[in-house]
Design an enzyme around this catalytic site. Structure first.
Site, short mmCIF file in Angstrom:
data_model
loop_
_atom_site.label_atom_id
_atom_site.label_comp_id
_atom_site.label_asym_id
_atom_site.label_seq_id
_atom_site.Cartn_x
_atom_site.Cartn_y
_atom_site.Cartn_z
N GLU A 258 -3.65 3.78 6.85
CA GLU A 258 -3.56 1.96 6.83
C GLU A 258 -2.35 1.77 7.46
O GLU A 258 -2.13 0.79 8.10
CB GLU A 258 -3.95 1.63 5.70
CG GLU A 258 -3.32 1.83 4.78
CD GLU A 258 -2.94 2.93 3.61
OE1 GLU A 258 -2.02 2.98 2.93
OE2 GLU A 258 -3.68 4.00 4.08
N HIS B 188 -0.99 8.36 5.04
CA HIS B 188 -1.78 7.47 4.52
C HIS B 188 -1.65 6.47 6.11
O HIS B 188 -1.23 5.75 6.73
CB HIS B 188 -0.29 5.90 3.90
CG HIS B 188 -0.43 6.28 2.76
ND1 HIS B 188 -1.21 5.65 2.52
CD2 HIS B 188 0.46 6.73 2.43
CE1 HIS B 188 -0.78 5.58 0.54
NE2 HIS B 188 -0.22 7.17 0.97
N CYS C 182 -4.84 9.63 0.33
CA CYS C 182 -3.23 9.99 -0.46
C CYS C 182 -3.78 10.12 -1.91
O CYS C 182 -4.30 10.88 -2.35
CB CYS C 182 -2.71 8.74 -0.80
SG CYS C 182 -0.58 9.42 -1.20
#
Length: 237
Positions: free
Chosen positions: A213, A211, A111
């Site tokens: 994660e 994202h 990001c």
């Protein structure tokens, strides 16, 4: 075999815990957990750390998400939507990114981190994507990740890791402007927004606007950790 050390850049932001309300260097735990699950040893890297000493001990780096970069850094006046600029973090991460690229250290930029990558290599940013698209598809609700598909460019490093398309979790209002030196597009959203970039001439330099994660697929983290392990072995040889 020792796990490769993966540095994760941190936010510099006010935070509250217990009775305290202080400026803190922090990162969402999902980054740390993803590195651990992928087989790496996470190390938080806050603004103010020594760039050279950090690069001497890490085998790979994750540049995390966060607030907007100062548009002055890519030669523009700020759009009205630009928010949360922390110049101390910006300057530190740009220095760290450039030094890491000089060493060809494995880098996964997420990001905001991918925007740091682009600016570090001379590129620019699209300051407010909804001005072009007429939609908030990449950040529908503040504080909630938006889901949308991306199409991955054939033959890219990204395609070799995650395949040709997939759904991702996003929370951004900015995108890439002109791409920095050596960077190529590696994924795009249906509204035309470039969602990922990479430098095919380097060992592992990959940035995504989404994202990973926050998803269930560890592929990007596993690929980074594998490259970090190879980097560590080569350094020790």
């Amino acid at each position: 075999m020792a796990r490769p050390v993966v540095g994760i850049t941190t936010y510099l932001t006010p935070a509250r815990w217990g009775a305290w309300d202080l400026e803190a260097a922090l990162v969402p735990a999902s980054y740390v957990r993803a590195v651990v699950r992928a087989g790496g040893a996470p190390l938080l890297v806050p603004p103010g750390a020594s760039v050279s000493e950090t690069l001497d001990v890490v085998d790979g780096l994750i540049f995390s998400g966060g607030s907007d970069l100062d548009p002055e850094l890519y030669g523009e006046e700020a759009h009205a939507s630009v928010d949360g600029v922390v110049r101390e973090r910006d300057d530190f991460e740009l220095s760290l990114m450039r030094a890491a690229l000089e060493r060809d250290l494995p880098v996964l930029a997420i990001c905001r981190g991918s925007q740091v990558l682009n600016v570090a290599l001379g590129g620019g940013l699209e300051q407010h994507v909804p001005d072009r698209t007429g939609s908030e598809a990449h950040r529908e609700t503040p504080g909630v990740f938006a889901d949308h598909p991306v199409s991955v460019v054939d033959g890219t490093r990204l395609a070799s890791i995650i395949g040709d398309r997939g759904d991702v979790k996003s929370h951004h209002h900015q995108g890439y402007g002109a791409l920095g030196d050596g960077l190529v597009e590696s994924a795009r959203a249906p509204d035309g927004t470039v969602e990922a970039l990479e430098d095919p001439s380097r060992r592992f330099t990959l940035g995504v606007l989404w994202h990973p994660e926050e998803g269930e697929d560890l592929a990007l983290f596993e690929a980074l950790v594998a490259e970090a392990r190879d980097f560590a072995n080569a350094r020790a040889a």
